[in-house]
Design a protein around this motif. Structure first.
Motif, PDB file in Angstrom:
ATOM      1  N   UNK A  92      -6.342  -5.477   0.486  1.00  0.00           N
ATOM      2  CA  UNK A  92      -6.124  -5.417   1.933  1.00  0.00           C
ATOM      3  C   UNK A  92      -5.904  -6.815   2.500  1.00  0.00           C
ATOM      4  N   UNK A  93      -4.898  -6.969   3.354  1.00  0.00           N
ATOM      5  CA  UNK A  93      -4.648  -8.283   3.950  1.00  0.00           C
ATOM      6  C   UNK A  93      -5.691  -8.594   5.041  1.00  0.00           C
ATOM      7  N   UNK A 140       0.854  -1.189   0.000  1.00  0.00           N
ATOM      8  CA  UNK A 140       0.000   0.000   0.000  1.00  0.00           C
ATOM      9  C   UNK A 140       0.887   1.236   0.000  1.00  0.00           C
ATOM     10  N   UNK A 141       0.666   2.109  -0.997  1.00  0.00           N
ATOM     11  CA  UNK A 141       1.512   3.307  -1.102  1.00  0.00           C
ATOM     12  C   UNK A 141       0.890   4.462  -0.327  1.00  0.00           C
ATOM     13  N   UNK A 184     -12.224   1.520   0.387  1.00  0.00           N
ATOM     14  CA  UNK A 184     -11.079   1.206  -0.458  1.00  0.00           C
ATOM     15  C   UNK A 184     -11.372   0.025  -1.378  1.00  0.00           C
ATOM     16  N   UNK A 185     -12.289   0.203  -2.329  1.00  0.00           N
ATOM     17  CA  UNK A 185     -12.651  -0.939  -3.163  1.00  0.00           C
ATOM     18  C   UNK A 185     -11.486  -1.442  -4.003  1.00  0.00           C
ATOM     19  N   UNK A 186     -10.536  -0.556  -4.342  1.00  0.00           N
ATOM     20  CA  UNK A 186      -9.493  -0.981  -5.280  1.00  0.00           C
ATOM     21  C   UNK A 186      -8.196  -1.379  -4.584  1.00  0.00           C
ATOM     22  N   UNK A 187      -8.111  -1.212  -3.261  1.00  0.00           N
ATOM     23  CA  UNK A 187      -6.865  -1.531  -2.566  1.00  0.00           C
ATOM     24  C   UNK A 187      -6.916  -2.977  -2.084  1.00  0.00           C
ATOM     25  N   UNK A 224      -7.705  -5.702   8.784  1.00  0.00           N
ATOM     26  CA  UNK A 224      -7.588  -4.779   7.648  1.00  0.00           C
ATOM     27  C   UNK A 224      -8.626  -5.039   6.576  1.00  0.00           C
ATOM     28  N   UNK A 225      -9.148  -6.286   6.492  1.00  0.00           N
ATOM     29  CA  UNK A 225     -10.150  -6.546   5.457  1.00  0.00           C
ATOM     30  C   UNK A 225     -11.573  -6.411   6.000  1.00  0.00           C
TER      31      UNK A 225
END
Lengths: 332, 341
Positions: free
Chosen positions: B149-150, B112-113, B144-147, B135-136
């Motif tokens: 996440x673990x 994640x940037x 954050x639909x496009x990130x 995180x999920x």
């Protein structure tokens, strides 16, 4: 005239000189007596002064919370007008970390001492002994940093997940070793504490083991004892008081250690059954909050200090009692 | 004199032993907030090379700064949590804002940037309440639909010491999350429901950098210096904003500063489409009628210099200089209230 009276004078002055000399001795002696006595009394006065100032400083908190302070789990300094503060979290953390540290350090420390005195080739004895003593000289913040940067990542990524997975279905143990693993945790703090107190136990045990008369040991060997039997039946019983003294010194250090623990324990007042979760100790709580506290909050922190004082006192008193009992039994 | 006062004085004295020992010549001594420490030390450097006068600032935390100025061991105190007009009158202190800054949420998530992750006040509050644990979680996924996440647990990092940064952060959470307001509230030190405590902005930065899956909050300069991944925020107007100078300035421009109430102003959750929601001003405290008036005069000279010439270096460190109209208000207050002779 002088010539003539010499013999007479010496006769007369002898007892006089002697009395003076004796008086000088007496004066020197009593000065020495009072000097040493004053030194001893200063310690007592200091101790009394510390206790009194702790009690005075803690008084507002004692008045506000009373005995409930000991059993309250909450630590909420932000509530106004009256914050809710309780010592259970730090007390729990202090006891648990010291307990785990002792569980690790006592067998290992005594083991090292036995190895050094009974098995170790003389060539290795000095380097290992010096290395152990050097451990005691490392500043505690270094242990904290090492725990934070080296030990914590390793424990969290490798050790803790494995332990959590292993005991996931074992009752009781799955609470003690519950996840999620935390970088800053009671367990990590205990491990660092164990390393910090190891030299105390080892150095003192080694020194007292060396006081065991060789004749006793050799007689035991002569009777056909194994080394283990000699250690168990001769060395340890002979040096019990010294070893327990070393352990208590280590326990005192573990209870009060501040910097390293503050670094890696997580400073959380929550109590969860898991030793892999963050916690706090009395000294860590004081160290992290004292600078910014005021009013009852400050007073509560001083009360925590007083509690640590009392806790340490009871631990030492219990150790004395235990020692006295042991010696009595030996006498019988 | 009761003993608790002696206690406090002793603690303060030891904490500032270095500061007070070197309080001779033209050396300005101050203590307080860690939040503006990077810019104060930068200003001190330039000021010293320009004028030869040194600033000795102990970055000990806002609460300690207030205590030290009350104990009169320093010439000025610095705090992120402003004192109310009432307290100021009681202690005979003058208060003015020095510089503004922004608090950002920083995370340690692989892949994640910076700025990629989006959070809003409600979710951030829930993370700090411990109701959002991984995180999920659906709440984070929705923002954050496009990130990617673990499913790892979230390690919450917060301050272990009392802190002005915590004050502004919890103030924002209380405004944006009703549960936070009722269960925890606002304060320099609060009853954190979850998480690990770290000392100082630098402590949080260090912990987040070290711990995978962690989240913390720091002054923006600390995030930048430590290359931490900051999160974008949804502001009061419902717009997603990144921590940029423009967003900080937008938040600051909405405030109306008044000298009468000691410039008391909390800049969190400001309206405006471009406003960064966690903006905060940091304040200076000096005695209106100090015993060492020459020292106060020296300190005011430094602050005046900082207002006039420190703007550029403040922006370089992503602090927001005070607007010109506020500066003139502050200077008018100095002339009126603070005795320097």
């Amino acid at each position: 005239m002088t010539d003539m009276s010499v013999p007479a004078m010496t006769d007369r002055t002898k007892p006089l000189d002697r009395a003076r000399a004796l008086a000088a001795f007496k004066l020197g002696d009593s000065t020495f007596y009072w000097l040493t006595r004053a030194s001893a009394l200063i310690v007592l006065c200091l101790l009394g002064g510390i206790i009194i100032s702790l009690i005075v400083g803690a008084w507002p908190a004692i008045k506000t919370f009373g005995l409930e302070f000991l059993v309250t789990r909450r630590w909420a300094p932000q509530l106004s007008p009256s914050p809710v503060l309780g010592a259970l979290g730090p007390l729990y953390g202090t006891v648990v970390t010291s307990l785990i540290a002792m569980l690790i350090a006592v067998p290992v420390g005594i083991g090292i001492a036995i190895f050094l005195t009974e098995f170790c080739p003389p060539m290795l004895r000095r380097p290992v002994g010096v290395a152990i003593e050097l451990l005691a000289g490392i500043p505690s913040i270094i242990y904290g940093m090492w725990g934070f940067f080296v030990l914590a990542p390793f424990m969290t990524e490798h050790f803790m997940p494995a332990v959590i997975a292993t005991f996931a279905h074992v009752p009781v143990l799955n609470v003690i070793f519950a996840g999620p693993p935390s970088y800053l945790s009671l367990f990590n703090a205990s491990l660092v504490l164990a390393i910090m107190i190891l030299p105390f136990i080892t150095a003192i045990s080694r020194d007292v083991f060396q006081t065991v008369p060789p004749m006793l040991k050799e007689s035991a060997y002569g009777l056909g004892c194994t080394t283990w039997e000699v250690v168990k039946n001769v060395v340890i019983p002979f040096t019990r008081a010294g070893v327990i003294g070393g352990i208590m010194l280590a326990l005192g250090r573990a209870l009060g250690e501040t910097m390293a623990v503050t670094f890696i324990i997580g400073n959380s007042f929550q109590i969860s059954g898991s030793i892999f979760s963050p916690g706090t100790t009395i000294s860590a709580a004081i160290a992290s909050e004292f600078a910014e506290a005021s009013g009852v909050h400050m007073s509560a922190l001083i009360l925590l200090g007083l509690l640590l004082f009392v806790l340490t006192f009871f631990v030492l008193a219990a150790a004395r009692l235990m020692l006295a009992r042991l010696q009595q039994q030996q006498g019988k | 004199m009761d003993l608790s006062k002696i206690f406090r004085a002793a603690v303060v004295a030891t904490a500032t032993a270095t500061a007070s020992l070197s309080a001779q010549a033209a050396e300005i001594t101050g203590a307080g907030a860690t939040f503006p420490y990077p810019i104060y030390s930068k200003w001190a450097d330039s000021y010293k090379s320009e004028t030869g006068n040194a600033l000795n600032y102990a970055s000990v935390g806002s609460g300690a700064g207030i205590k030290q100025i009350q104990a009169k061991t320093v010439t000025f105190g610095a705090t992120d949590a402003p004192l109310t007009a009432e307290q100021l009158t009681k202690d005979g202190l003058a208060q003015f804002p020095m510089v503004m800054g922004a608090i950002v949420a920083v995370v340690n998530l692989e892949g994640v940037k910076a700025g990629e992750l989006v959070l809003d006040g409600k979710t951030l509050g829930d993370i700090y309440l411990g109701t959002v644990k991984t995180w999920d979680d659906a709440a984070i996924k929705k923002l954050n639909p496009s990130v990617k996440l673990p499913s790892a647990p979230i390690t919450v990092v917060r301050r272990s010491d009392g802190s002005g940064t915590s004050f502004n952060f919890t103030d924002y959470l209380a405004k944006a999350n009703a549960d936070w307001k009722s269960k925890v509230g606002v304060g320099q030190a609060v009853e954190w429901p979850v998480g690990v405590g770290a000392k100082g902005n630098e402590g949080i930065a260090g912990n987040v950098a070290q711990t995978k899956g962690s989240i913390g909050y720091v002054e923006y300069a600390y995030a930048k210096q430590n290359n931490l991944t900051y999160a974008s925020m949804v502001n009061a107007a419902g717009k997603t904003v990144k921590p940029t100078m423009a967003a900080f300035q937008a938040a600051a421009s909405n405030a109306s500063w008044k000298a009468e109430d000691g410039f008391y102003q909390i800049l969190t959750n400001q309206p405006g489409e471009a406003s960064w929601p966690m903006t905060a001003a940091t304040f200076i405290l000096v005695y209106k009628d100090a015993s060492d008036k020459a020292a106060v005069a020296e300190a005011l000279k430094f602050f005046s210099w900082a207002y006039e010439k420190g703007g550029k270096s403040a922006e370089e460190l992503d602090y927001i200089p005070m607007p010109a109209n506020v500066v003139s208000l502050v200077k008018a207050m100095w002339a009126k209230d603070v005795k320097t002779k």
